[in-house]
Design an enzyme around this catalytic site. Structure first.
Site: not given
Ligand SMILES: Cc1ncc(C[n+]2csc(CCOP(=O)(O)OP(=O)(O)O)c2C)c(N)n1
Ligand SMILES: Cc1ncc(C[n+]2csc(CCOP(=O)(O)OP(=O)(O)O)c2C)c(N)n1
Ligand SMILES: [Mg+2]
Ligand SMILES: [Mg+2]
Lengths: 328, 343, 328, 343
Positions: D261, D265, D274
């Protein structure tokens, strides 16, 4: 002493608890490098390492189940459920296991875990990021359920929760995370679980609320004072299990009128038990029927702002009912 | 070629006995035997008490003694942890519960050291003995075992955790979640699946589409082994290897013991609706106890008289235990209100 | 018309429903060759085949989850949870999915499933084969919760549950399975869900109960009549969601006294909502405080007969409190 | 030998093109392309609206178009069923939702055909289109898909069910339970795992101890396949085979598409904590859309001008949709009380 938001107070308290006791660890989804989706554990993994700050797989039942095992092994896990809405897969582990371990072993085993979860509506979270879940668990003997509403309480109650020898669910209203700020002492202190606090004194009526609704009630009580010169006594139970019945009865005996405000679905929400007990125990003290304001009995808080606003009790509604009850 | 030759040569000298391969001393063999016979005799007595109306509810372990005793015996008593399920009479005897302890639970007497007569029989537990107190909902104990193993590793303790369950339990979400976490964190846990082909009445074919539960271990990143549950030494051997591996940081292992339960699921069950008498009879022919006894006799570890003597001893102990338990006091009603929270 | 036990009535009704409608199927643990651990589906698999009588793997969450999927595919599944105690792993599927499918899709999807489960104590089932779980679900809008207490009601309510377009939880008190018998007509009939029944008329007080406690209350009411000549009105809500508030209010308005008896843990059991509403709505009609008798707030019903007897409200206790309230 | 020879011969004639092997006509290729570009452009617009403060919350599908469109395209529209999750914009477009439908949800307008503005955006559903309405809790839809497939089989309908989820979802108990049941009953369901290496911030290594989710299929008694999620034709091909198999009674298949992706998110996330910018950049180099476009151009299926024309068309449609949605009415407050039970 420093002014902190609710979330900052929780963050800092956990930090101190982790720093002060090696048995404490944190486990949940995204608690590591992400620092939690609400930033409750920001910086933790860098400071305390991956062994103590565990990014759990996406599996709530076992977040609790593994936490119980860790507690059996002498650790003091703080388990984060990312949203209270996602605690339901863990229902079995909480209700059947955590709550019953002491009882079923006749006191041989204990289960000192803390489960933290953000709950509550008002953030456009829709049906699955807005739920209040405390009533389900308040029905389960063996659990303690803490609902801190101020940064000060959050600190003292979290420390008590951690060192409580029994399982504690610690629910944080996510809308209050940044909205509510307050002074928090630097030094450690504990607030005993099961002790209510009168957040505002008064004699015209007793209002019982926690979380976002507490703050709405305090605002409404202030208005009642300003506009009508009547003083509502606002009681924050701080934990809904155990519930501080003596404090509630004492206040209602004094004011003779009781109102309970909660955002959870009205039917069988925590307010049901409060209303029932007041009605049963203070039958001759009450001057008016107990007033209960709760969220409507629909399956969840809709996403649309229009619908969500309709769902949540508002300060205006609360004020109107306060006034009516005060005048009763 | 060379390999086969060498093997032949060796067998010409003397093939090492099964138990030598498994690294079991004669004293240990006798231990295993004693636990198995004790479990069986205690189980039979419990059923007799049930039929006499003295025990309202009992669960049978008969048929499972090989895998229960064989696996539990691989642990270090006093420092390792057991996370059993309700069928694991053999496990908890090895872990240190006495016949009296077990019978106090069966009779629901207040001295029941596991749960003070609060739980149905066979829900054992003992902090002292490292037996984690269990509940009835299936598979909930598996994450407990894994979390406990995490704690053990975290504390740098040399202990390992062993967790038992039936093949039916592997269908529960909790089982999967625990396996997954165990694999990720390589915790010192050994999973023992006692595959007795039925979950109450549901046969394995309706429980899963595969032959071997052990094959699922690959999906969690660790090893799985199938073992003959009627061969106590094989059970010990494979479990001991897993224990050693776990203790030295090698992480979890899933062991599947193929076994069979001879009695109905519990004393409340009637197994005639879902399996034939013949099937049970055939399974009984593979009974792990006579099989092990034949081996012991063959290798001169015990004699027929030795077995008789053991049986007599156990019978006497059992009689004493029953007598004690029979006269032990019941709880008082208000006990029901205790131990909800710390007192 | 034939005299049947509660379990036989349920068995026969399911049989007729299966025979009459190909969309109906049954899924649960041991429902096949074993015929269910309480024999509710004895003979079914031989008659209806394995495709319609599914021995599920040991996995409650997916018994419900798969059932929801079957309902989405146009079937009418009856899902058996072997003991109500084991419904907790399915909590997420029931609360988040079944209860919300209609609401969250704005009415586009529906979830016509029935979940049957034996509940209740009195059979030496210990902590995990004795639970009452109706309060958890009565708090969840979107669910209907039926608690049949007689063989006659069981039949009419089960048919209604099956053809109800919304998810219905149908809880059967296992102690009543063989203990309670009664006449059951051969022909089909439905009893609307949400309609209480006055099981005994009276004017001295209103007693509200279901399940085993209903039968205890009826026995106590009979004794009250025999020994004291006072008549208790015994109301069986038959479903706890929806609750028949008009019927309850009507009866309590008539008698001016209310008593609620349930075996579930007292706090936040279904009786809490009943007591609260009566207190709130009938403030001026009540002549005495509402009396609530519930199981003690301990994590479960202990196995020991001594302890179990202590846990369960007894006919004698109920009688004593009835008498006291009648005389009040 | 003979085999290799024959193959060589064939390639000497003319190697069949990738899409010929996958049995895709040129019209179908253009379809796939259009859906992918539509998904990407709609997604980009949603993010723009979010930054403009017009859409409080959006979820991104960017990067997943290859596996979403490729897999969904293997279904028969109108009779097969889709059980998507929140990231599956590409899936629901193929299934028949329009850009306007999607945007009505994003704007929380009452005409939102999926849920009347009750759910967060990306919680699609349509009885008419065979898209099962989804919730937010992860993996709950997997048993729904399996139960639905059971119903389809029970009714002897020729339909199949396809169910999508992320690799994080495979850790949930529900996922395991559904896989298991699907295997036992061989229901016509195809599972598509969109493995984008993260569950919010949690990397695959902390989600499972294995490399390939597909390997778990063996534990449930059916086949698993890994496919390059950036290769839309490969995704179509492997899914189509699974669909054909399911439709002809061959039971379930688990397909794992390796994907990525590109955006955080959701619009509430910040991915910088992250993963590195570099990692995202590298992943973007494997973007399924330019890759497919290069193929189409190479095979003369589309020209650069053709692509531009398509983009223009979509842009116009998008503008119209945004305009419509902008002016569409909001729900009225009392709507909140409707549809709790049948009305
Ligand atoms: C969650 C849950 N569901 C159902 C039951 C009822 N039940 C008790 S034992 C059992 C079968 C267990 O089978 P298995 O795991 O194979 O163990 P076995 O009894 O064969 O040793 C069932 C269904 C339960 N205890 N818990
Ligand atoms: C039961 C549950 N737990 C937690 C969440 C919060 N959550 C939403 S999406 C997500 C990550 C999902 O990851 P994955 O399945 O890999 O799908 P992806 O988003 O990567 O496509 C999490 C943890 C949730 N929605 N439901
Ligand atoms: Mg079994
Ligand atoms: Mg992912």
């Amino acid at each position: 002493m420093a002014k902190k938001s609710l979330i900052k107070s929780i963050h800092d308290t956990m930090w101190d608890l982790m720093a002060g006791d090696e048995r404490v660890l944190i486990m949940g989804e995204d608690v590591g490098t992400r620092g939690g989706v609400f930033r409750a554990t920001e910086g933790f993994v860098d400071k305390f390492g991956e062994e103590r700050v565990i990014d759990a797989p996406l599996a709530e039942s076992s977040i609790v189940g593994h936490g119980i095992g860790m507690a059996l092994g002498g650790l003091l896990p703080i388990l984060e459920i990312q949203f209270a809405d996602f605690i339901h897969p863990a229902f079995n582990q909480i209700v059947q296991e955590a709550a019953r371990l002491r009882y079923r072993s006749n006191g041989d085993f204990t289960c000192p875990i803390v489960i933290r979860a953000p709950y509550g509506a008002g953030v456009h979270g829709g049906l699955y990021h807005s739920q209040s879940v405390e009533a389900f668990f308040a029905h389960v003997p063996g659990l303690k359920i803490v609902m801190p509403s101020t940064p000060y309480d959050a600190k003292g109650l979290l420390r008590s929760a951690l060192y409580d020898p029994d399982p504690v669910l610690y629910f944080e209203h996510k809308k209050c995370y940044r909205m509510i700020t307050g002074e928090v002492p630097d030094e450690d202190y504990e607030i005993p679980i099961g002790k209510a606090e009168i957040k505002r004194e008064g004699d015209a009526l007793t209002v019982i609320a926690y979380g976002l609704m507490l703050h709405h009630c305090l605002a409404a009580a202030e208005r009642l004072s300003q506009e009508e010169g009547r003083e509502a006594e606002v009681l924050d139970p701080r934990s809904v299990a155990p519930m501080d019945w003596p404090a509630i009865f004492q206040s209602v005996t004094k004011t003779s009128k009781a109102m309970i405000v909660y955002e959870d679905n009205r039917t069988l929400g925590v307010g049901a038990e409060i209303s029932a007990r007041i009605g049963e125990e203070l039958f001759y003290d009450l001057e008016a029927p107990v007033v209960r304001i709760g969220g409507p009995d629909v399956p969840g808080t809709p996403y649309s702002k229009v619908l969500e606003d309709f769902f949540l009790p508002t300060p205006d509604q609360i004020y109107a009912q306060m006034l009516e009850l005060a005048r009763y | 070629m060379a390999k086969a030759e060498r093997a032949q040569e060796r067998s010409a000298e003397r093939a090492p006995a099964r138990h030598e391969v498994a690294n079991l001393s004669e004293a240990q063999l006798l231990d295993l035997h004693r636990f198995m016979v004790t479990a069986r005799m205690l189980d039979e007595r419990m059923w007799a008490l049930n039929r006499q109306g003295k025990a309202p509810f009992v669960v049978s372990s008969a048929g499972h003694e090989g895998c229960q005793v064989g696996s539990a015996y691989a642990l270090t008593r006093g420092s390792d942890f057991c996370v059993p399920y309700y069928r694991d009479l053999g496990v908890v005897l090895v872990a240190g519960l006495t016949m009296r302890d077990v019978l106090l639970g069966v009779y629901a007497k207040v001295e029941d050291p596991c749960n003070g007569a609060r739980q149905m029989p066979s829900h054992w537990g003992s902090r002292r003995l490292g037996i984690i107190n269990g509940s009835s909902p299936i598979a909930t104990q598996v994450p407990h075992a894994v979390g406990l193993a995490y704690a053990v590793k975290y504390r740098r303790e040399p202990a390992v955790v062993m967790c038992w369950f039936g093949e039916g339990a592997t269908s529960m979400g909790d089982w999967h979640e625990a396996m997954n976490f165990a694999g990720i964190h390589k915790v010192p846990v050994i999973f023992v699946c006692e595959n007795n082909k039925y979950a109450i009445s549901v046969p394995q074919t309706k429980q899963m589409a595969i032959e071997n539960v052990a094959d699922r271990a690959a999906g969690y990143g660790f090893e799985g082994h199938v073992v003959d549950g009627n061969d106590v030494m094989a059970c010990y051997e494979v479990t001991k290897a897993a224990v050693d591996k776990a203790r030295s940081g090698g992480g979890p292992t899933l062991i599947e013991a193929k076994t069979y339960r001879y009695a109905p699921h519990t004393s409340d069950d009637d197994d005639r609706t879902y399996r034939s008498k013949d099937e049970v009879k055939q399974a009984r022919e593979l009974d792990p106890i006579p099989r092990f006894q034949a081996y012991l006799k063959e290798h001169g570890v015990i004699t027929e008289d030795g077995i008789k003597a053991l049986v007599d001893t156990i019978r006497t102990e059992l009689a004493e235990a029953v007598q004690y338990v029979d006269q032990a006091p019941y709880p008082v009603p208000e006990d029901a209100l205790r131990h909800v929270y710390a007192e």
